[in-house]
Design an enzyme around this catalytic site. Structure first.
Site, PDB file in Angstrom:
ATOM      1  N   HIS A 155       0.837  -1.210   0.000  1.00 28.73           N
ATOM      2  CA  HIS A 155       0.000   0.000   0.000  1.00 28.73           C
ATOM      3  C   HIS A 155       0.874   1.263   0.000  1.00 28.73           C
ATOM      4  CE1 HIS A 155      -3.238   2.704   0.994  1.00 28.73           C
ATOM      5  NE2 HIS A 155      -4.055   1.767   1.452  1.00 28.73           N
ATOM      6  N   GLU A 264      -0.563   1.251  -5.506  1.00 28.70           N
ATOM      7  CA  GLU A 264      -0.312   0.003  -4.796  1.00 28.70           C
ATOM      8  C   GLU A 264      -0.260  -1.187  -5.750  1.00 28.70           C
ATOM      9  OE1 GLU A 264      -3.428  -0.367  -1.822  1.00 28.70           O
ATOM     10  OE2 GLU A 264      -3.836   1.780  -2.049  1.00 28.70           O
TER      11      GLU A 264
END
Length: 289
Positions: A155, A264
């Site tokens: 992330h 991500e």
């Protein structure tokens, strides 16, 4: 000759301060296997970490590169984004080599994880920094006696001076799930302008990403370009909360959304299925031009 890197302390937490011979640096916390900082050779910090985030055991950190496993967002019965980002990881090795610095961390199932997710697994996170590159690899092995499935993501919060000066290239022709509107759409142009009117609240899962992406930012000093490659991960998530949602986040300043864009490497649309003894590997490579 390799030089071992000892565990240090960063903001009160156990950390590995990776420093390559050419000056490239990265900070990796044992908490969550969390990459907190990336400073390429001759450059400034490339990641964003919220100044209001908690640095405490058992709590998720807002920024850097959280490890999402075994569930993405609220797509399942577990806590949002799973448990890997809030668990303590074990150090396997950390060293400075002749041309880079590398850390390897490991997370295995325990009594607490099996209460919520009854599977035997082993995660291994490798973080390598050298020159203008940061490579993060996540591997998962099924250590049990039955098949399981999982979603995962790295992330990455990429720092920005101003969201309105940024664009993302390489998305043309991809289908994506728009989590804001709850519909599937198609990306018609190669250029995504996350700071343009109406586009600041971005939450998109792009499917079957096969080419490199590029984050481009216009700065006072010229142009900054970060190339983003991924292998093993089939999807890419582009996320920015926008002004209204950012103001509602307790661990973010109200204007925090202006200073990052998450791009991500992810495995969301088709969760990984692992039979006993099987392994999976996903990787995200970031390179500052």
């Amino acid at each position: 000759m390799s030089i071992p890197i000892a565990i240090a302390r960063h903001q009160g937490m156990e950390a590995l301060e990776l420093c390559a011979p050419d000056g490239a640096r990265a900070t990796v916390l044992l908490h969550g296997g969390h990459v907190l900082s990336w400073v390429p050779t001759g450059a400034d910090e490339q990641l964003y970490v919220s100044p209001k985030t908690a640095m405490a055991s058992g709590q998720a950190i807002r920024g850097g590169v959280p490890v999402i496993f075994p569930q993405f967002a609220a797509r399942g019965p577990l806590q949002r984004h799973g448990f890997a980002r809030t668990k303590p990881w074990q150090l396997v090795m950390a060293e400075q080599g002749e041309g880079d610095a590398l850390a390897v961390l490991r997370l295995s199932d325990d009594a607490a994880t099996r209460m919520f997710w009854p599977h035997a697994f082993e995660l291994e996170l490798s973080v390598r920094v050298a020159g203008r590159d940061l490579e993060i690899e996540l591997a998962c092995e099924n250590k049990g006696e039955e098949m399981f499935s999982f979603s995962a993501a790295l992330h990455s919060y990429l720092g920005l001076g101003a969201l309105g000066d940024a664009s993302v290239q390489g998305l043309a022709g991809l289908s994506y799930w728009d989590s804001v509107d709850g519909v599937e759409r198609s990306q018609r142009t190669d250029l995504l302008l996350p700071g343009s009117p109406g586009a600041q609240d971005l939450d998109r899962i792009y499917y079957q990403v096969k080419q490199d992406l590029t984050l481009q930012e216009l700065t006072a000093a010229g142009e900054r370009r970060v190339s983003i490659q991924q292998q093993g991960f089939e999807d890419a998530v582009v996320w920015n909360p926008g002004a209204a949602k950012c103001a509602a986040l307790a661990d973010m300043p109200a204007d925090g959304y202006q200073h990052f864009l998450c791009i991500e490497a992810a495995q969301v649309e088709r969760p990984v299925q692992l039979a006993p003894g099987e392994s999976w590997v996903g990787r995200q490579s970031l390179s500052l031009a």
